[in-house]
Design a protein around this motif. Structure first.
Motif, mmCIF file in Angstrom:
data_model
loop_
_atom_site.group_PDB
_atom_site.id
_atom_site.type_symbol
_atom_site.label_atom_id
_atom_site.label_comp_id
_atom_site.label_asym_id
_atom_site.label_seq_id
_atom_site.Cartn_x
_atom_site.Cartn_y
_atom_site.Cartn_z
ATOM 1 N N PHE A 113 0.862 -1.177 0.000
ATOM 2 C CA PHE A 113 0.000 0.000 0.000
ATOM 3 C C PHE A 113 0.897 1.225 0.000
ATOM 4 C CE2 PHE A 113 -2.577 3.404 1.769
ATOM 5 C CZ PHE A 113 -3.723 3.262 1.014
ATOM 6 N N MET A 134 -2.811 -2.835 8.076
ATOM 7 C CA MET A 134 -2.069 -3.639 7.097
ATOM 8 C C MET A 134 -1.586 -4.940 7.728
ATOM 9 S SD MET A 134 0.179 -0.756 5.084
ATOM 10 C CE MET A 134 1.115 -1.992 4.169
ATOM 11 N N MET A 139 -0.535 -7.677 5.133
ATOM 12 C CA MET A 139 0.160 -6.917 4.088
ATOM 13 C C MET A 139 1.561 -6.570 4.587
ATOM 14 S SD MET A 139 -2.987 -4.578 2.805
ATOM 15 C CE MET A 139 -1.957 -3.744 1.599
ATOM 16 N N PHE A 142 4.931 -1.133 2.908
ATOM 17 C CA PHE A 142 4.371 0.220 3.002
ATOM 18 C C PHE A 142 5.262 1.166 2.206
ATOM 19 C CE2 PHE A 142 4.098 4.334 5.498
ATOM 20 C CZ PHE A 142 2.894 4.718 4.938
ATOM 21 N N CYS A 356 0.266 -2.068 -10.082
ATOM 22 C CA CYS A 356 -0.562 -1.072 -9.381
ATOM 23 C C CYS A 356 -1.205 -0.131 -10.386
ATOM 24 C CB CYS A 356 0.268 -0.307 -8.350
ATOM 25 S SG CYS A 356 1.812 0.395 -8.981
ATOM 26 N N GLN A 411 -0.226 -3.760 -5.438
ATOM 27 C CA GLN A 411 -0.184 -2.637 -4.496
ATOM 28 C C GLN A 411 -1.267 -1.636 -4.864
ATOM 29 O OE1 GLN A 411 3.706 -0.960 -3.398
ATOM 30 N NE2 GLN A 411 3.012 1.017 -4.184
ATOM 31 N N ALA A 412 -1.879 -1.014 -3.854
ATOM 32 C CA ALA A 412 -2.786 0.111 -4.097
ATOM 33 C C ALA A 412 -2.082 1.388 -3.667
ATOM 34 C CB ALA A 412 -4.081 -0.063 -3.323
ATOM 35 N N ASN A 413 -2.406 2.483 -4.360
ATOM 36 C CA ASN A 413 -1.750 3.760 -4.093
ATOM 37 C C ASN A 413 -2.794 4.821 -3.772
ATOM 38 O OD1 ASN A 413 0.676 2.502 -4.889
ATOM 39 N ND2 ASN A 413 0.326 3.055 -7.035
ATOM 40 N N ILE A 429 -9.773 4.791 1.710
ATOM 41 C CA ILE A 429 -9.037 3.539 1.972
ATOM 42 C C ILE A 429 -9.971 2.391 2.367
ATOM 43 C CG2 ILE A 429 -7.363 2.406 3.487
ATOM 44 C CD1 ILE A 429 -5.835 4.983 3.718
ATOM 45 N N ILE A 433 -9.304 -1.566 1.236
ATOM 46 C CA ILE A 433 -8.031 -2.201 1.579
ATOM 47 C C ILE A 433 -8.237 -3.679 1.962
ATOM 48 C CG2 ILE A 433 -7.996 -1.521 4.021
ATOM 49 C CD1 ILE A 433 -4.937 -0.965 3.602
ATOM 50 N N LEU A 436 -8.167 -5.473 -1.268
ATOM 51 C CA LEU A 436 -6.771 -5.494 -1.728
ATOM 52 C C LEU A 436 -6.003 -6.611 -1.026
ATOM 53 C CD1 LEU A 436 -4.193 -4.187 -3.004
ATOM 54 C CD2 LEU A 436 -4.075 -2.747 -0.954
#
Ligand code: ACM
Length: 488
Positions: A113, A134, A139, A142, A356, A411-413, A429, A433, A436
């Motif tokens: 993330f 996370m 996850m 970071f 991503c 990955q998410a941004n 988010i 998330i 994700l």
């Protein structure tokens, strides 16, 4: 002897039939474990938990042997044990630990993330909250976007003006008071993440997105364009490389993880100015560089050398693949969903890849069509698309199973132009998330959107208890869309 055995057997049967039955429905764990054989009973609430490490398991994998009174969690490493305990904790919080056997390991090594703190600063406590989530979701990466046009958010001892001047301002208020992380703050967050088996990857964006740094040290400014003034570092000056390498040396010491991210995106927003810069023209002549892309490539390769000397692996956005970055120790983050050709070329060349793409992995795109603050480009990023990512897209990109060997993960941004307060950050988010995390951990055979939606029910109550301003897919009126920074 036979009689005793019989009595024992019937006592066991009696005992088992008295044991409370587990609730119906899917195992209340996100991300869903990849393999579970449960026997429909619950462990006692004060069951003992034992942990062990077995190096023959995948490093991040674990098994859980859950009896009624003893729950044994075995990990392939400390991280595996940690993930096994997250599974146990989620079951405990949601109806009790079901007895039986779970064997689990992640689909992807990279479960990331990214938070942009350059446009709007979130701060230490919010970052820790995010890291907690996370970790519970297994996850492990970071990515911290710490520098950009609007602000420089990391203290550099050798160049104090980067934060004395560069940390002033945000996307919505160029005069907002200084906001940045001291080196002690950074160490604290990196340690907090490490306790949760999360590697923090700092991004120091270059040679574009450098406006805040150039406000601080104009001598390294390479110019920009009318819409993006002072956007680039000056690739024509030798002193620029010494300056940036000194910055990276401090950054590398603060972040013990193996990666440094140098951005490398959207350089063409400002690189026109290089053509009229005396130092760049001299460089072009000396090095026989004929195009702006050649200069960009020269710059990024020089900085890639610095990263290698600092003992780190380089990560760049996929724009840098155009100029020859990408290889064994050079990872590419593919974000331009409208340029699958870049992905296909990199994948077929075996370049390590983080997937991503803006759609559906940019969490600054809205979650629902009715939302008005956030990006929509011929669509947006609903939770279903995040959940289903990436499998449904591979064939549309022109990739087959054989091409995916170098994909490290997903990955998410979250870009923060429009997330100027905590409600807006939460709203973008959560709960995406969760989708994700399951897409990153759970293999396609064990994914099931209906089951995920059911499991999300418990998450909503937990987020309510934590005071998180999430988008409620069941009841959008629960948390109306918060206003953006420009329409408060
Ligand atoms: C990016 O969105 N500029 C990586």
């Amino acid at each position: 002897m036979r009689r005793i055995t019989l009595i024992l057997l019937s006592a066991t049967a009696l005992f088992a039939s008295c044991a409370p039955k587990a609730p119906q429905g899917p195992l209340p764990v996100i991300p869903a474990p990849n393999h579970a054989e449960l026997d429909g009973r619950l462990a006692v609430s004060d069951a003992r938990i034992e942990t062990a490490i077995d190096g023959t398991l995948p490093a991040e994998g674990y098994t859980i042997e859950a009896g009624r009174k003893l729950i044994k969690v075995t990990g392939g490493s400390e991280a595996g044990v940690f993930y096994g305990l997250q599974t146990v904790n989620q079951m405990k919080d949601n109806g009790g630990v079901r007895t039986g056997f779970i064997s689990d390991s992640p689909r992807y090594a990279w479960r990331g993330f990214m938070l942009d703190e350059a446009r709007h600063f979130s701060g230490k406590e919010r970052v820790k909250m995010l890291l907690d989530h996370m970790a519970a979701l297994k996850m492990n990466r970071f990515h911290w976007h710490l520098t950009d046009a609007q602000g420089w958010r990391i203290e550099i001892k050798a160049y104090p003006k980067l934060t004395e001047i560069g940390a002033i301002g945000t996307h919505s208020d160029p005069n907002a008071p200084r906001a940045y992380y001291t080196q002690d703050d950074i160490r604290e967050i990196v340690a907090y993440a490490a306790e949760r088996h999360i590697t923090v990857i700092p991004e120091i964006d270059m040679p574009g997105h450098a406006t805040a740094a150039n406000r601080s040290y104009p001598e390294f400014n390479g110019g920009g364009s009318p819409t993006q003034p002072d956007f680039t570092f000056n690739p024509g000056k030798e002193s620029t490389y010494a300056y940036l390498t000194a910055i990276l040396r401090e950054v590398a010491e603060l972040f013990p993880g193996e990666y440094l991210h140098l951005g490398g995106d959207e350089v063409n927003y400002g690189s026109e100015a290089w053509l009229s810069n005396y130092h760049v023209r001299r460089l072009m002549k000396r090095e026989k560089l004929s195009t702006l892309e050649d200069v960009e490539g020269y710059f990024l390769h020089r900085m890639a050398d610095s990263v290698a000397v600092l003992g780190k692996k380089l990560i760049c956005w996929d724009d840098a693949f155009n100029v020859g970055i990408g290889g064994q120790d050079q990872i590419i983050g593919w974000w331009r969903h409208d340029r699958p050709d870049k992905l296909v070329r990199a994948a077929k060349a075996g370049v390590p890849l983080i997937l991503c793409p803006r759609k559906p992995m940019y969490f600054d795109f809205v979650q629902h069509d009715s939302h008005g603050v956030g990006r929509k480009w011929d669509g947006f990023c609903p939770i279903e698309d995040v959940y289903a990512f990436p499998d449904y897209l591979y064939s549309s990109w022109g990739l087959g199973e054989d091409d995916l060997g170098s994909v490290l993960g997903i990955q998410a941004n979250l870009w923060s132009e429009l997330t100027h307060n905590t409600d807006r950050v939460d709203f973008m988010i959560f709960p995406r998330i969760y989708a994700l995390a399951e897409a990153a951990w759970t293999k396609p055979e064990a994914k099931d959107y209906e089951s995920f939606s059911q499991r999300l029910e418990a998450v909503y109550s937990q987020l309510d208890a934590e005071g998180i301003y999430y988008y409620d897919y069941r009841d959008p009126a629960h948390h109306p869309e918060p206003a953006g920074p420009f329409n408060n």
